[in-house]
Design a protein around this motif. Structure first.
Motif, PDB file in Angstrom:
ATOM      1  N   ARG A 148     -19.879 -31.236  47.142  1.00  0.00           N
ATOM      2  CA  ARG A 148     -20.684 -31.652  45.993  1.00  0.00           C
ATOM      3  C   ARG A 148     -21.893 -30.746  45.798  1.00  0.00           C
ATOM      4  O   ARG A 148     -22.229 -30.374  44.674  1.00  0.00           O
ATOM      5  CB  ARG A 148     -21.140 -33.100  46.181  1.00  0.00           C
ATOM      6  N   VAL A 149     -22.543 -30.358  46.890  1.00  0.00           N
ATOM      7  CA  VAL A 149     -23.754 -29.549  46.784  1.00  0.00           C
ATOM      8  C   VAL A 149     -23.449 -28.186  46.155  1.00  0.00           C
ATOM      9  O   VAL A 149     -24.308 -27.597  45.480  1.00  0.00           O
ATOM     10  CB  VAL A 149     -24.426 -29.389  48.166  1.00  0.00           C
ATOM     11  N   TRP A 150     -22.247 -27.665  46.344  1.00  0.00           N
ATOM     12  CA  TRP A 150     -21.856 -26.414  45.696  1.00  0.00           C
ATOM     13  C   TRP A 150     -21.460 -26.655  44.247  1.00  0.00           C
ATOM     14  O   TRP A 150     -21.766 -25.847  43.371  1.00  0.00           O
ATOM     15  CB  TRP A 150     -20.696 -25.760  46.441  1.00  0.00           C
ATOM     16  N   ALA A 151     -20.773 -27.757  44.005  1.00  0.00           N
ATOM     17  CA  ALA A 151     -20.340 -28.074  42.638  1.00  0.00           C
ATOM     18  C   ALA A 151     -21.527 -28.262  41.705  1.00  0.00           C
ATOM     19  O   ALA A 151     -21.440 -27.990  40.505  1.00  0.00           O
ATOM     20  CB  ALA A 151     -19.473 -29.328  42.641  1.00  0.00           C
ATOM     21  N   LYS A 152     -22.664 -28.699  42.258  1.00  0.00           N
ATOM     22  CA  LYS A 152     -23.850 -28.950  41.434  1.00  0.00           C
ATOM     23  C   LYS A 152     -24.404 -27.687  40.794  1.00  0.00           C
ATOM     24  O   LYS A 152     -25.193 -27.766  39.856  1.00  0.00           O
ATOM     25  CB  LYS A 152     -24.936 -29.630  42.280  1.00  0.00           C
ATOM     26  N   ASP A 153     -23.989 -26.511  41.289  1.00  0.00           N
ATOM     27  CA  ASP A 153     -24.422 -25.266  40.653  1.00  0.00           C
ATOM     28  C   ASP A 153     -23.945 -25.192  39.206  1.00  0.00           C
ATOM     29  O   ASP A 153     -24.605 -24.593  38.353  1.00  0.00           O
ATOM     30  CB  ASP A 153     -23.880 -24.060  41.421  1.00  0.00           C
ATOM     31  N   ILE A 154     -22.779 -25.783  38.931  1.00  0.00           N
ATOM     32  CA  ILE A 154     -22.191 -25.760  37.594  1.00  0.00           C
ATOM     33  C   ILE A 154     -22.276 -27.131  36.927  1.00  0.00           C
ATOM     34  O   ILE A 154     -22.653 -27.233  35.758  1.00  0.00           O
ATOM     35  CB  ILE A 154     -20.713 -25.308  37.650  1.00  0.00           C
ATOM     36  N   PHE A 155     -21.939 -28.157  37.688  1.00  0.00           N
ATOM     37  CA  PHE A 155     -21.870 -29.513  37.135  1.00  0.00           C
ATOM     38  C   PHE A 155     -23.201 -30.222  37.391  1.00  0.00           C
ATOM     39  O   PHE A 155     -23.494 -30.639  38.508  1.00  0.00           O
ATOM     40  CB  PHE A 155     -20.695 -30.259  37.753  1.00  0.00           C
ATOM     41  N   LYS A 156     -23.995 -30.337  36.347  1.00  0.00           N
ATOM     42  CA  LYS A 156     -25.378 -30.800  36.479  1.00  0.00           C
ATOM     43  C   LYS A 156     -25.523 -32.315  36.430  1.00  0.00           C
ATOM     44  O   LYS A 156     -26.623 -32.831  36.620  1.00  0.00           O
ATOM     45  CB  LYS A 156     -26.223 -30.177  35.355  1.00  0.00           C
ATOM     46  N   ASN A 157     -24.439 -33.019  36.155  1.00  0.00           N
ATOM     47  CA  ASN A 157     -24.528 -34.472  35.988  1.00  0.00           C
ATOM     48  C   ASN A 157     -23.363 -35.152  36.696  1.00  0.00           C
ATOM     49  O   ASN A 157     -22.575 -35.862  36.084  1.00  0.00           O
ATOM     50  CB  ASN A 157     -24.551 -34.822  34.493  1.00  0.00           C
ATOM     51  N   ILE A 158     -23.257 -34.918  38.016  1.00  0.00           N
ATOM     52  CA  ILE A 158     -22.189 -35.528  38.800  1.00  0.00           C
ATOM     53  C   ILE A 158     -22.536 -36.989  39.060  1.00  0.00           C
ATOM     54  O   ILE A 158     -23.509 -37.293  39.756  1.00  0.00           O
ATOM     55  CB  ILE A 158     -21.965 -34.776  40.124  1.00  0.00           C
ATOM     56  N   ILE A 159     -21.737 -37.873  38.492  1.00  0.00           N
ATOM     57  CA  ILE A 159     -21.972 -39.313  38.662  1.00  0.00           C
ATOM     58  C   ILE A 159     -21.565 -39.749  40.060  1.00  0.00           C
ATOM     59  O   ILE A 159     -22.301 -40.438  40.760  1.00  0.00           O
ATOM     60  CB  ILE A 159     -21.176 -40.115  37.603  1.00  0.00           C
ATOM     61  N   THR A 160     -20.379 -39.363  40.473  1.00  0.00           N
ATOM     62  CA  THR A 160     -19.875 -39.708  41.801  1.00  0.00           C
ATOM     63  C   THR A 160     -18.927 -38.622  42.278  1.00  0.00           C
ATOM     64  O   THR A 160     -18.258 -37.971  41.485  1.00  0.00           O
ATOM     65  CB  THR A 160     -19.135 -41.072  41.779  1.00  0.00           C
ATOM     66  N   TYR A 161     -18.902 -38.463  43.591  1.00  0.00           N
ATOM     67  CA  TYR A 161     -18.010 -37.512  44.242  1.00  0.00           C
ATOM     68  C   TYR A 161     -17.164 -38.315  45.227  1.00  0.00           C
ATOM     69  O   TYR A 161     -17.691 -38.870  46.194  1.00  0.00           O
ATOM     70  CB  TYR A 161     -18.838 -36.448  44.951  1.00  0.00           C
ATOM     71  N   SER A 162     -15.852 -38.395  44.968  1.00  0.00           N
ATOM     72  CA  SER A 162     -14.971 -39.226  45.789  1.00  0.00           C
ATOM     73  C   SER A 162     -14.209 -38.382  46.806  1.00  0.00           C
ATOM     74  O   SER A 162     -13.530 -37.431  46.430  1.00  0.00           O
ATOM     75  CB  SER A 162     -13.957 -39.965  44.913  1.00  0.00           C
ATOM     76  N   TYR A 163     -14.315 -38.734  48.071  1.00  0.00           N
ATOM     77  CA  TYR A 163     -13.471 -38.128  49.095  1.00  0.00           C
ATOM     78  C   TYR A 163     -12.203 -38.969  49.175  1.00  0.00           C
ATOM     79  O   TYR A 163     -12.195 -40.050  49.750  1.00  0.00           O
ATOM     80  CB  TYR A 163     -14.182 -38.108  50.453  1.00  0.00           C
ATOM     81  N   MET A 164     -11.146 -38.489  48.576  1.00  0.00           N
ATOM     82  CA  MET A 164      -9.912 -39.253  48.508  1.00  0.00           C
ATOM     83  C   MET A 164      -9.241 -39.301  49.889  1.00  0.00           C
ATOM     84  O   MET A 164      -9.297 -38.339  50.649  1.00  0.00           O
ATOM     85  CB  MET A 164      -8.965 -38.655  47.473  1.00  0.00           C
ATOM     86  N   PRO A 165      -8.611 -40.420  50.221  1.00  0.00           N
ATOM     87  CA  PRO A 165      -8.068 -40.576  51.577  1.00  0.00           C
ATOM     88  C   PRO A 165      -6.807 -39.769  51.858  1.00  0.00           C
ATOM     89  O   PRO A 165      -6.506 -39.466  53.013  1.00  0.00           O
ATOM     90  CB  PRO A 165      -7.770 -42.084  51.658  1.00  0.00           C
ATOM     91  N   ARG A 166      -6.060 -39.406  50.829  1.00  0.00           N
ATOM     92  CA  ARG A 166      -4.817 -38.648  51.030  1.00  0.00           C
ATOM     93  C   ARG A 166      -4.460 -37.973  49.705  1.00  0.00           C
ATOM     94  O   ARG A 166      -4.993 -38.308  48.660  1.00  0.00           O
ATOM     95  CB  ARG A 166      -3.678 -39.555  51.483  1.00  0.00           C
ATOM     96  N   GLY A 167      -3.545 -37.021  49.793  1.00  0.00           N
ATOM     97  CA  GLY A 167      -3.100 -36.348  48.578  1.00  0.00           C
ATOM     98  C   GLY A 167      -3.519 -34.897  48.537  1.00  0.00           C
ATOM     99  O   GLY A 167      -4.412 -34.455  49.261  1.00  0.00           O
ATOM    100  N   GLY A 168      -2.831 -34.146  47.671  1.00  0.00           N
ATOM    101  CA  GLY A 168      -3.100 -32.720  47.558  1.00  0.00           C
ATOM    102  C   GLY A 168      -3.260 -32.262  46.126  1.00  0.00           C
ATOM    103  O   GLY A 168      -3.879 -32.944  45.311  1.00  0.00           O
ATOM    104  N   HIS A 169      -2.657 -31.136  45.802  1.00  0.00           N
ATOM    105  CA  HIS A 169      -2.926 -30.435  44.556  1.00  0.00           C
ATOM    106  C   HIS A 169      -2.404 -31.163  43.321  1.00  0.00           C
ATOM    107  O   HIS A 169      -3.064 -31.168  42.281  1.00  0.00           O
ATOM    108  CB  HIS A 169      -2.291 -29.044  44.636  1.00  0.00           C
ATOM    109  N   PHE A 170      -1.233 -31.787  43.432  1.00  0.00           N
ATOM    110  CA  PHE A 170      -0.617 -32.437  42.270  1.00  0.00           C
ATOM    111  C   PHE A 170      -0.945 -33.934  42.288  1.00  0.00           C
ATOM    112  O   PHE A 170      -0.059 -34.785  42.428  1.00  0.00           O
ATOM    113  CB  PHE A 170       0.893 -32.197  42.280  1.00  0.00           C
ATOM    114  N   ALA A 171      -2.208 -34.244  42.130  1.00  0.00           N
ATOM    115  CA  ALA A 171      -2.705 -35.598  42.386  1.00  0.00           C
ATOM    116  C   ALA A 171      -1.994 -36.672  41.570  1.00  0.00           C
ATOM    117  O   ALA A 171      -1.578 -37.699  42.098  1.00  0.00           O
ATOM    118  CB  ALA A 171      -4.209 -35.647  42.118  1.00  0.00           C
ATOM    119  N   ALA A 172      -1.853 -36.453  40.263  1.00  0.00           N
ATOM    120  CA  ALA A 172      -1.240 -37.473  39.410  1.00  0.00           C
ATOM    121  C   ALA A 172       0.228 -37.682  39.755  1.00  0.00           C
ATOM    122  O   ALA A 172       0.753 -38.791  39.616  1.00  0.00           O
ATOM    123  CB  ALA A 172      -1.377 -37.079  37.943  1.00  0.00           C
ATOM    124  N   PHE A 173       0.881 -36.654  40.215  1.00  0.00           N
ATOM    125  CA  PHE A 173       2.300 -36.702  40.560  1.00  0.00           C
ATOM    126  C   PHE A 173       2.512 -37.317  41.945  1.00  0.00           C
ATOM    127  O   PHE A 173       3.477 -38.041  42.179  1.00  0.00           O
ATOM    128  CB  PHE A 173       2.851 -35.274  40.525  1.00  0.00           C
TER     129      PHE A 173
END
Length: 487
Positions: free
Chosen positions: A442-467
């Motif tokens: 999150r601390v790196w993402a804030k360089d670009i994303f100035k209004n991060i509401i929440t940052y979720s550490y998902m328990p499992r899953g990879g690149h094709f999240a919706a699938f």
């Protein structure tokens, strides 16, 4: 405007100061009042500053010159996926005549790419058991449309809820896929978002209508006929699509190329984007501060804003961010330089196409699948699901144009692109899946994303999240939208 506002503002401040100066009782408070009012003015001025955005502009990606084409047809036309006996017979012939692949090395599993022994099993299933006609019916269960934007036909599905509880607003949500995926990635998550109560999701107070377009050059969206079609052009087209559908404000969700496209959309028209949900974050700028963060993060992570989870996912840094990334990104260099050369073979051979695409669904889903003879493919997906995605590329001959998207976006200096110095100020929610190719704290993402509401550490899953994990992702999106709506 400033010429009128500033004198009046300062006059207001000075009048308060004078009133304090004329009163001995409040004389001590005069400088404090001046400082307070001055601070308020500076804060107000900064809050009124115009946010820097990507220029909307316009484009033309059709064949020939735009001036010769006349007025563009802006109608939204129903579209249906179809097949034919001829198409299926051609596929079967190619599968039957495919050259036998070389024997795999003993113990190689997926370390050298797609295991040739398991590939023979996939091909046999594809030829003898996979029913494309049945899968076409599955694909057509949602309403498909096409519309012409900037000279090319854009394909999308548009799914509305069949029932909306009284008093609840329906939130439009644009979901964008990446490579080597397609709009089909969202078929399992769509009913969870449009009919949440029916699927026992606790967040049933949020209901969506879902729009899933095919990126131009992918699947059933026409490929650009001109050079230079990048994510910014895609973002503009998708804004035009949403506007054509009658939406003035909407939510966005994306991973892979979809992440960059939706991020560009938020940078381009922030007033139209109610919120941005990402399951992959692109951070191109690397500076001294990042280098210091990387060096100190392994030893004193709290000092540079890294959490314990960040440390586990990021270190050892060389192994996870260089060696593993190099192992998984060979395709990227080819597609960003000479996509047509590599693509012509894949466009001619269904077996080669399947090996190329399905190999990504192995190690990008879970890095440990590298050690499995079957690439772990059937642990998260069925062969019908995997081959349906391959077939979308095959029947549309879109593998070459999908690969060209890399050249259009990566063959430039990232520091010179229009989005390089533009922040994202819309409410943003990041879902970090543990098996993603790279982890962005999150601390790196804030360089670009100035209004991060929440940052979720998902328990499992990879690149094709919706699938892979449709329910996990659906719940995370619902949490996000509900929070934004409350704000």
């Amino acid at each position: 405007m400033w010429q009128e506002i500033l004198p009046n503002a300062w006059e207001c401040i000075l009048s308060h100061i004078r009133s304090f100066e004329y009163s001995q009782k409040n004389a001590v408070l005069a400088p404090v009042a001046a400082l307070g009012f001055g601070g308020m003015l500076v804060y107000w001025m900064r809050s009124r500053q115009k946010i820097k955005t990507i220029e909307m502009g316009d484009g033309w990606w059709g064949s020939g010159e735009r001036a010769l084409k006349g007025k563009e047809d802006e109608s939204i036309r129903p579209f249906k996926i179809e097949t034919s006996d001829k198409e299926i017979e051609d596929l079967h012939r190619r599968l039957e005549q495919a050259r036998t692949t070389a024997p795999h090395l003993e113990g190689a599993a997926f370390h050298y790419g797609f295991n040739s022994s398991y590939l023979q099993k996939v091909v046999a299933y594809w030829r003898n058991q996979f029913d494309w006609c049945k899968q076409v019916e599955v694909l057509n269960k949602y309403a498909h449309f096409q519309t012409t934007i900037e000279g090319i036909d854009i394909h999308f599905i548009h799914v509305k809820p069949s029932y909306v509880p009284h008093g609840r607003a329906v939130q439009p949500l644009l979901m964008v896929h990446g490579w080597p995926g397609s709009f089909y990635e969202f078929y399992k998550i769509t009913p969870l978002l449009t009919e949440p109560a029916r699927h026992s999701l606790n967040e049933g107070d949020v209901v969506f209508e879902v729009i899933c377009p095919s990126i131009p050059g992918y699947g059933f969206s026409e490929a650009p006929h001109q050079k230079g079609f990048d994510t910014i052009a895609t973002a503009r087209i998708f804004h035009k699509l949403m506007n054509r559908l009658g939406f003035k404000e909407y939510y966005l969700q994306g991973g892979d190329w979809g992440s960059r496209i939706t991020t560009n959309m938020a940078q381009m028209l922030p007033q139209s984007v109610k919120g941005l949900h990402l399951n992959l974050v692109f951070i191109s700028r690397q500076g001294l501060r990042r280098m210091i963060s990387v060096m100190l993060g392994a030893y004193v992570p709290w000092l540079v804003g890294l959490t314990r989870e960040d440390v586990q996912r990021t270190y050892p840094f060389i192994q996870k961010n260089i060696y593993e990334l190099l192992r998984e990104s060979g395709y990227l260099h080819i597609q960003a330089t000479k996509p047509d050369t590599a693509g012509c073979g894949l466009n001619d051979s269904p077996v080669g196409l399947a090996a190329c695409i399905l190999e990504k669904f192995s190690t990008w889903t879970d890095k440990s699948f590298l050690h499995k003879d079957d690439g772990g493919l059937e642990s998260k997906y069925s062969l019908d699901e995997l081959l349906t995605n391959v077939m979308i590329y095959w029947v549309t001959s879109s593998i070459v144009s999908s690969m060209q998207f890399y050249k259009e976006n990566i063959s430039k200096d990232p520091g010179l692109t229009a989005d390089a110095r533009v922040g994202v100020y819309v409410p943003t929610w990041i879902a970090a899946f543990p098996q993603e190719l790279v982890h962005t704290p999150r601390v790196w993402a804030k360089d670009i994303f100035k209004n991060i509401i929440t940052y979720s550490y998902m328990p499992r899953g990879g690149h094709f999240a919706a699938f892979e994990e449709p329910k996990l992702l659906a719940q995370d999106i619902m949490h996000f939208v509900r929070k934004v709506e409350q704000l």
